[in-house]
Design a protein around this motif. Structure first.
Motif, short mmCIF file in Angstrom:
data_model
loop_
_atom_site.label_atom_id
_atom_site.label_comp_id
_atom_site.label_asym_id
_atom_site.label_seq_id
_atom_site.Cartn_x
_atom_site.Cartn_y
_atom_site.Cartn_z
N ARG A 96 45.64 47.92 -4.48
CA ARG A 96 46.14 48.44 -5.75
C ARG A 96 46.03 49.96 -5.81
NH1 ARG A 96 43.63 43.62 -7.57
NH2 ARG A 96 41.67 44.70 -8.01
N ARG B 249 44.38 53.63 -12.79
CA ARG B 249 45.76 53.26 -13.11
C ARG B 249 46.30 54.27 -14.12
NH1 ARG B 249 42.49 49.58 -15.79
NH2 ARG B 249 42.84 49.37 -18.04
N THR B 250 47.59 54.27 -14.27
CA THR B 250 48.21 55.20 -15.20
C THR B 250 47.77 54.88 -16.62
OG1 THR B 250 50.12 55.42 -13.74
CG2 THR B 250 50.38 56.17 -16.02
N LEU C 164 49.18 52.62 -6.10
CA LEU C 164 49.26 53.69 -7.09
C LEU C 164 49.66 55.01 -6.45
CD1 LEU C 164 48.63 54.78 -10.00
CD2 LEU C 164 46.29 55.19 -9.20
N LEU D 232 45.18 59.47 -15.78
CA LEU D 232 44.70 58.22 -15.20
C LEU D 232 43.61 57.62 -16.07
CD1 LEU D 232 44.41 59.23 -11.44
CD2 LEU D 232 46.24 57.90 -12.50
#
Length: 758
Positions: free
Chosen positions: A536, A38-39, A540, A25
């Motif tokens: 968001r 986020r990735t 995820l 991440l």
């Protein structure tokens, strides 16, 4: 850093922002609506590099550092040597050299940290990775593992997930020294299992639970010093020899304290305070004699030494009860700056800020001198980049030394400090416990607004400094204060941050609960941007039916002992001799094939080859009684005994590197040394029966001789060879004339002779 000019409290508090990588991440910290994960793209992921021994950093900032006082790490202002610990140091070094892990146990003030430092300094050359010194004070198990990773790898701003961390730490072979370790029981065993190639030396809390059965750790009791050592320590710290009365007083203290070094550090400080009182009496006596001449007094002798000795007897020594709890009496004899610093430390729960903060907090300009005075008196100790009170001092001083407003404004000061651009993340990590102490003090005083302000400023900074145990604690305290103030916005922010923290720790259930609470609060407050940020994070977690990005699988560390010097020193010589023997075998093979011009193959390495031994190891001397020492196995390699082993051969019987399809050789990895098969003539009788192999193409099957009959004479004109009785090392003449083995050639059974086909 010191306080800037002007009224800094009027400046707006700035939130520190940045990015870090946690496993797979990419986490952005410090955004107005909260942190986001986020990735992380593959090309952005860090590539950790092992830190070499030549590099100066052997531990993260905030680890064990050089001490100020004589107790902390065994070296004070006079650089005092260790007393009465030579046997302990030698014993601990011997255990570490064998790959053992030790937990130092003993009473508070028994000198465990001093012994820890002495052993760490002497063990610098035991392991190829050197010595890694860490501070366990207020560190959780994940924090300690991260500190160990940061001390042995160069990857700033990167916190691996558990699987990646296990893979990186499995390659480390070092002596890991941890002072004041907080984890105990099962967590301590997990710490040792995460770095199987390291030997640990840990100083744990005195009231820790006993070790479980089968633990890698073994306890080493740190007892008190002997009577002579205690008297010598007191005299050295007092700065002068002890008189008869003081020696008797110190002996009584030795019986009462069981020789704890901390008690004699404090006793020496009491004697120094007594010397100050005696010096004041001597000065007053000299002033009266200068003004009035000879005056009536306890002594009429003109010799100053005799007068001083007589005046010393008028100042009584502390009683045994006072020396048993000397913190209050020692505090009364400190200077005013040292007393102000001590009062601040008591108000912060025993944690004392570093010297640059003292001018802004309590208006003490000479903070270093005040901290040194506390350490010399045995009231404070240096650990983790800052000072804390010694064991028992907090409980004794708290009723007699109230805060008196010394913590007022501390929260606002640290909220401004963590956001300043000149403050590094390492400095923030070193002050984590101090900021938590400020939050607790303000919570006790009912200043919940100050707690919320400091928690919102400190949480992103602690996240970026990778002190995630302190990050979680600050979020908990901030959420409690936000509930007290009734601010829904602040509560939503802390829930959002707690959810991101749970995502980074791969706790999806907790993360969803925290984020859903934050979503409800932000929706009720009409915060659309905050609702979008929470959405968001939930996307995820729930995207494509998965809850978290896939983490690297945990890699089980090889079951081997640490690679220490007395084992590693034997490896190069053995590898060199193996290469020489291998070169001799290849040269003989080429020469023989060129002369004979045939592909005749005979076994000259005896039963070792048939039992799965590496034919390229070159063991032609039959040295099977040599006990091999374990050495590290490269990551991803295959141990000898699983690759290249013959049918029916047990795993782990290989004598050297096994050939692979990629041309790379791998070494056998074992937790304990293995013994080669015996080279005695009768060793082949106890071995497993060998399987016959078909002849190579173009070769005829040699006749099978009945038991007890001699082989027929050879038909090729070559001189006949006598039958072998086992290992080829017993008949060097026939070995020298035998052609080397070739691929697909038959192998002669052990104890019989092979004849060439006509």
């Amino acid at each position: 850093m010191s306080q800037p000019s002007g009224e800094f409290r009027q400046e707006a508090v700035r939130t520190r922002g940045g990015e870090l990588v946690s496993g797979g991440l990419l986490v952005g910290v410090g955004a107005p609506d909260g942190s986001e994960a986020r990735t992380c793209p593959e090309e952005w992921r860090p590539r950790p590099r092992r830190t070499g021994r030549s590099e100066p950093a052997r531990g993260p900032v905030g680890g064990v550092g050089r001490a100020v006082g004589p107790l902390a790490l065994g070296a004070g202002p006079a650089d005092l040597p260790m007393l009465d610990r030579e046997v302990d140091v030698v014993e601990l070094l011997g255990l570490l050299s064998e790959g053992r892990s030790i937990r130092l146990v003993g009473q508070a003030g028994s000198g465990r940290s001093a012994l820890l430092s002495a052993v760490a300094e002497a063990a610098a050359d035991l392991a190829p990775g050197g010595v890694v010194q860490l501070c366990g004070h207020r560190r959780t198990l994940p924090d300690l593992l991260q500190d160990l990773f940061a001390a042995t790898h160069h990857a700033p701003g990167y916190r691996p997930d558990p699987g990646q961390l296990a893979a990186h730490l499995a390659e480390v072979g070092a002596i890991v020294v941890i002072d004041s370790a907080e984890p105990a029981g099962a967590e301590l065993e997990q710490l040792l299992a995460a770095a199987p190639g390291c030997a640990f030396l840990i100083s744990a809390a005195p009231d820790g639970p006993p070790l479980p059965a089968g633990s890698r750790l073994q306890d080493h009791l740190v007892a008190g010093l002997s009577r002579s050592a205690c008297l010598a320590l007191t005299a050295r710290l007092a700065g002068r020899p002890l008189d008869v009365d003081e020696k008797a007083w110190a002996v009584d203290l030795w019986f009462e304290s069981e020789g704890l070094p901390l008690r004699f550090v404090q006793a020496a400080a009491l004697l120094r305070q007594r010397d100050v009182a005696v010096d004041a009496l001597v000065a007053a006596e000299d002033d009266r004699m200068d003004v009035f001449g000879a005056v009536e007094g306890p002594v009429h002798d003109p010799d100053p030494a005799i007068r001083e000795d007589a005046l010393r007897r008028t100042v009584p020594l502390p009683s045994v009860a006072e020396t048993a709890s000397p913190a209050v009496r020692l505090a009364e004899g400190l200077s005013e700056p040292a007393q102000a610093v001590l009062r601040l430390a008591v108000a912060l729960g025993g944690e004392c800020p570093t010297a640059p903060h003292l001018p802004a907090l309590i208006d003490v300009g000479q903070g270093e001198a005040a901290l040194a005075e506390l350490a010399d008196a045995g009231l404070a100790v240096s650990i983790g980049g800052h000072h804390r009170l010694t064991a028992g001092a907090q409980d004794l001083l708290a009723p007699h030394w109230p805060a008196r407003g010394c913590v007022d404004g501390a929260a606002q000061h640290f909220a401004w400090w963590v956001g300043h651009s000149s403050v590094t993340l390492e400095q923030i990590a070193a002050e984590a416990e101090v900021m938590i102490g400020v939050l607790l003090a303000d919570r006790t005083a009912g200043r919940h607004d100050a707690v919320v302000r400091l928690a919102r400023a400190a949480a992103p900074a602690l996240a970026l400094s990778l002190r995630w145990g302190a990050w979680e604690r600050v979020l908990q305290l901030g959420l409690e204060a936000a509930r007290q103030t009734g601010s829904a916005v602040d509560q939503a922010w802390f829930h959002h941050e707690a959810g991101v923290h749970a995502i980074c720790l791969q706790q999806p259930s907790r993360a969803i609960a925290e984020l859903e609470t934050a979503l409800t609060l932000r929706a009720a407050a009409g915060d659309q941007r905050g609702v979008a940020a929470v959405g968001r994070m939930l996307d995820l977690l729930r995207a494509e039916g998965r809850q978290l990005p896939a983490a690297a699988p945990a890699v089980a560390g090889p079951g081997r002992a640490p690679v220490i010097s007395k084992i590693a020193a034997r490896v190069p010589a053995r590898l060199k001799s193996s290469r020489r023997r291998r070169a001799a075998v290849v040269s003989t093979a080429v020469l023989t094939l060129g002369v004979l011009g045939t592909a005749v193959a005979m076994s000259f390495s005896g039963p070792d080859e048939v039992k799965g031994k590496d034919p390229y190891s070159g063991r032609m001397d039959g040295g099977g009684d040599t006990q091999e020492a374990p050495f590290p196995q490269p990551s991803g390699s295959t141990g000898a005994g699983t690759a290249g082993a013959g049918p029916g051969s047990p795993a782990g019987q290989g004598s050297g590197p096994q050939p692979s399809t990629s041309g790379s050789a791998s070494h056998a990895s074992s937790a304990s040394p293995t013994r080669r098969p015996s080279s005695s003539p009768g060793a082949g009788e106890s071995q497993a029966p060998q399987q016959s192999q078909p002849p190579a193409p173009g070769q005829s099957q040699p006749p099978v001789q009945p038991p007890g009959q001699s082989p027929p004479p050879q038909q090729t004109g070559q001189p006949s060879q006598p039958p072998t009785t086992g290992h080829s090392s017993s008949a060097p003449a026939s070995t020298a004339s035998s052609p080397p083995p070739t691929s697909g050639s038959p192998t002669a059974p052990s104890g019989t002779a092979s004849a060439s086909p006509p």
